[in-house]
Design a protein around this motif. Sequence first.
Motif, mmCIF file in Angstrom:
data_model
loop_
_atom_site.group_PDB
_atom_site.id
_atom_site.type_symbol
_atom_site.label_atom_id
_atom_site.label_comp_id
_atom_site.label_asym_id
_atom_site.label_seq_id
_atom_site.Cartn_x
_atom_site.Cartn_y
_atom_site.Cartn_z
ATOM 1 N N PHE A 1 0.793 -1.222 0.000
ATOM 2 C CA PHE A 1 0.000 0.000 0.000
ATOM 3 C C PHE A 1 0.827 1.274 0.000
ATOM 4 O O PHE A 1 0.289 2.362 0.139
ATOM 5 N N MET A 2 2.167 1.167 -0.136
ATOM 6 C CA MET A 2 3.001 2.350 -0.023
ATOM 7 C C MET A 2 2.890 3.233 -1.261
ATOM 8 O O MET A 2 2.777 2.758 -2.389
ATOM 9 N N ARG A 3 2.940 4.549 -1.028
ATOM 10 C CA ARG A 3 2.853 5.513 -2.120
ATOM 11 C C ARG A 3 4.133 5.475 -2.947
ATOM 12 O O ARG A 3 5.234 5.458 -2.394
ATOM 13 N N PRO A 4 4.014 5.490 -4.272
ATOM 14 C CA PRO A 4 5.214 5.528 -5.115
ATOM 15 C C PRO A 4 5.857 6.909 -5.082
ATOM 16 O O PRO A 4 5.226 7.900 -4.727
ATOM 17 N N GLY A 5 7.126 6.984 -5.497
ATOM 18 C CA GLY A 5 7.763 8.272 -5.677
ATOM 19 C C GLY A 5 7.132 9.018 -6.835
ATOM 20 O O GLY A 5 6.487 8.433 -7.716
ATOM 21 N N HIS A 6 7.321 10.319 -6.887
ATOM 22 C CA HIS A 6 6.674 11.144 -7.908
ATOM 23 C C HIS A 6 7.007 10.674 -9.316
ATOM 24 O O HIS A 6 6.140 10.602 -10.189
ATOM 25 N N ASN A 7 8.268 10.324 -9.554
ATOM 26 C CA ASN A 7 8.684 9.941 -10.893
ATOM 27 C C ASN A 7 8.339 8.493 -11.240
ATOM 28 O O ASN A 7 8.546 8.055 -12.357
ATOM 29 N N THR B 1 -9.620 -1.707 0.917
ATOM 30 C CA THR B 1 -8.167 -1.719 0.745
ATOM 31 C C THR B 1 -7.755 -1.955 -0.699
ATOM 32 O O THR B 1 -6.654 -1.574 -1.102
ATOM 33 N N GLY B 2 -8.625 -2.578 -1.490
ATOM 34 C CA GLY B 2 -8.302 -2.847 -2.878
ATOM 35 C C GLY B 2 -9.191 -3.939 -3.438
ATOM 36 O O GLY B 2 -10.195 -4.313 -2.831
ATOM 37 N N TRP B 3 -8.832 -4.431 -4.610
ATOM 38 C CA TRP B 3 -9.604 -5.499 -5.236
ATOM 39 C C TRP B 3 -8.659 -6.529 -5.848
ATOM 40 O O TRP B 3 -7.499 -6.254 -6.121
ATOM 41 N N HIS B 4 -9.192 -7.740 -6.046
ATOM 42 C CA HIS B 4 -8.463 -8.778 -6.763
ATOM 43 C C HIS B 4 -9.465 -9.670 -7.470
ATOM 44 O O HIS B 4 -10.659 -9.663 -7.155
ATOM 45 N N THR C 1 -4.218 -2.409 -5.053
ATOM 46 C CA THR C 1 -4.232 -2.003 -3.655
ATOM 47 C C THR C 1 -4.121 -0.491 -3.572
ATOM 48 O O THR C 1 -3.261 0.113 -4.232
ATOM 49 N N PHE C 2 -4.962 0.144 -2.767
ATOM 50 C CA PHE C 2 -4.945 1.591 -2.613
ATOM 51 C C PHE C 2 -3.839 2.037 -1.662
ATOM 52 O O PHE C 2 -3.524 1.354 -0.684
ATOM 53 N N TYR C 3 -3.297 3.205 -1.959
ATOM 54 C CA TYR C 3 -2.316 3.794 -1.065
ATOM 55 C C TYR C 3 -2.977 4.219 0.252
ATOM 56 O O TYR C 3 -4.099 4.702 0.280
ATOM 57 N N ARG C 4 -2.241 4.006 1.350
ATOM 58 C CA ARG C 4 -2.624 4.538 2.660
ATOM 59 C C ARG C 4 -1.372 4.624 3.516
ATOM 60 O O ARG C 4 -0.376 3.964 3.245
ATOM 61 N N GLU C 5 -1.413 5.451 4.538
ATOM 62 C CA GLU C 5 -0.327 5.483 5.507
ATOM 63 C C GLU C 5 -0.386 4.201 6.343
ATOM 64 O O GLU C 5 -1.476 3.693 6.627
ATOM 65 N N PRO C 6 0.758 3.669 6.745
ATOM 66 C CA PRO C 6 0.750 2.451 7.569
ATOM 67 C C PRO C 6 -0.132 2.610 8.801
ATOM 68 O O PRO C 6 -0.053 3.607 9.523
ATOM 69 N N ASN D 1 -3.239 3.255 8.897
ATOM 70 C CA ASN D 1 -4.370 4.167 8.703
ATOM 71 C C ASN D 1 -5.309 3.603 7.639
ATOM 72 O O ASN D 1 -4.959 3.539 6.462
ATOM 73 N N TYR D 2 -6.493 3.192 8.050
ATOM 74 C CA TYR D 2 -7.493 2.671 7.127
ATOM 75 C C TYR D 2 -8.567 3.706 6.793
ATOM 76 O O TYR D 2 -9.252 3.574 5.778
ATOM 77 N N THR D 3 -8.731 4.714 7.630
ATOM 78 C CA THR D 3 -9.854 5.644 7.465
ATOM 79 C C THR D 3 -9.662 6.616 6.314
ATOM 80 O O THR D 3 -10.596 7.337 5.960
ATOM 81 N N SER D 4 -8.471 6.650 5.710
ATOM 82 C CA SER D 4 -8.255 7.491 4.529
ATOM 83 C C SER D 4 -8.681 6.781 3.241
ATOM 84 O O SER D 4 -8.681 7.386 2.170
ATOM 85 N N LEU D 5 -9.052 5.509 3.340
ATOM 86 C CA LEU D 5 -9.399 4.705 2.172
ATOM 87 C C LEU D 5 -10.823 4.982 1.703
ATOM 88 O O LEU D 5 -11.656 5.488 2.465
ATOM 89 N N PRO D 6 -11.144 4.619 0.444
ATOM 90 C CA PRO D 6 -12.545 4.643 0.021
ATOM 91 C C PRO D 6 -13.380 3.774 0.954
ATOM 92 O O PRO D 6 -12.904 2.737 1.440
ATOM 93 N N TYR D 7 -14.616 4.174 1.199
ATOM 94 C CA TYR D 7 -15.426 3.394 2.133
ATOM 95 C C TYR D 7 -16.864 3.270 1.637
ATOM 96 O O TYR D 7 -17.371 4.108 0.889
ATOM 97 N N MET D 8 -17.502 2.186 2.052
ATOM 98 C CA MET D 8 -18.947 2.049 1.895
ATOM 99 C C MET D 8 -19.561 2.060 3.293
ATOM 100 O O MET D 8 -18.881 1.785 4.289
ATOM 101 N N THR D 9 -20.836 2.388 3.340
ATOM 102 C CA THR D 9 -21.555 2.416 4.612
ATOM 103 C C THR D 9 -22.710 1.434 4.531
ATOM 104 O O THR D 9 -23.494 1.462 3.568
#
Length: 276
Positions: free
Chosen positions: A24-30, A135-138, A111-116, A118-126
């Motif tokens: 889930f780690m964010r890639p570098g800008h380049n 967290t992602g799909w497969h 897999t979506f990026y998130r801070e280690p 931290n799940y609450t920054s992810l897309p969510y359903m209610t």
Amino acid sequence: MFTIPLLLLSVVPQVFGCADHQNFMRPGHNEKRQLNISNTGRTPTYWAYEASFNWGKLSPDYHLCQDGTQQSPIALGLNQGLSLYHQPDFSGYPSEVLGNYYNWGYGPAFTFYREPGNYTSLPYMTVDGERMYMTGWHIHSPADHTVGGDRSKAEIHYVHYTADGHERAVVAIRLDPGREDSPFFAQFPPAIHFNDTSAIQNLDMDPMQAIREVSNFSEFWTYKGSLTSPPCKEGLQWFLARNILFTSRLQMQDILGASTFSARAEQEVWGHEVNV
């Protein structure tokens, strides 16, 4: 279904467990939108989908695979009716989310990026007032679930966790070939092959697009179930769309060409509380 005797499991090559979406780690800008070689964080295992009936014998930690009361997948049918309750609200899915596109060892995954931690920054359903974070799909191929005895070519799983990091729910959509491109799959480059499990590509995607393509998930089954790979953990709520997401022939060939067999044998209905 082809099966592997238990005595032969010792010679089955290493495979990877059901996608745990830990890359889930964010890639570098380049690095964004480039194909990179990375450790995706998946754990090698020695079980096989072709021998799923024997998972309970492989380890005491897998006992639920044998003696669980809410094991997935189960057979579903229109004679069971559809759910009248627990309608998911997907308004917490943004239209653009950054993540990692890869192959989980059996098929395409994201897999979506998130801070280690931290799940609450992810897309969510209610659902019924409870937020569940995606967290992602497969993709599994063929589909895990049958409907009316029919098994689709593949099935995509949107995996959701609680805010404190526990598996909570799976939104499942069956996939079959149709006449036109699926806008959802048109978002992605050619699928990474199941043998290329260290390759990873950083992309933005719209998770809501698949929901739109199955009539906004207006008709569905729901039941209490489990993970579909060891340790077969129970306590997950499953949501399976009645509508099928149709791809073009070429898109389906791309999905299947990057996939290998990953459907667990169907489980008998017991404590699943279907549509309750």
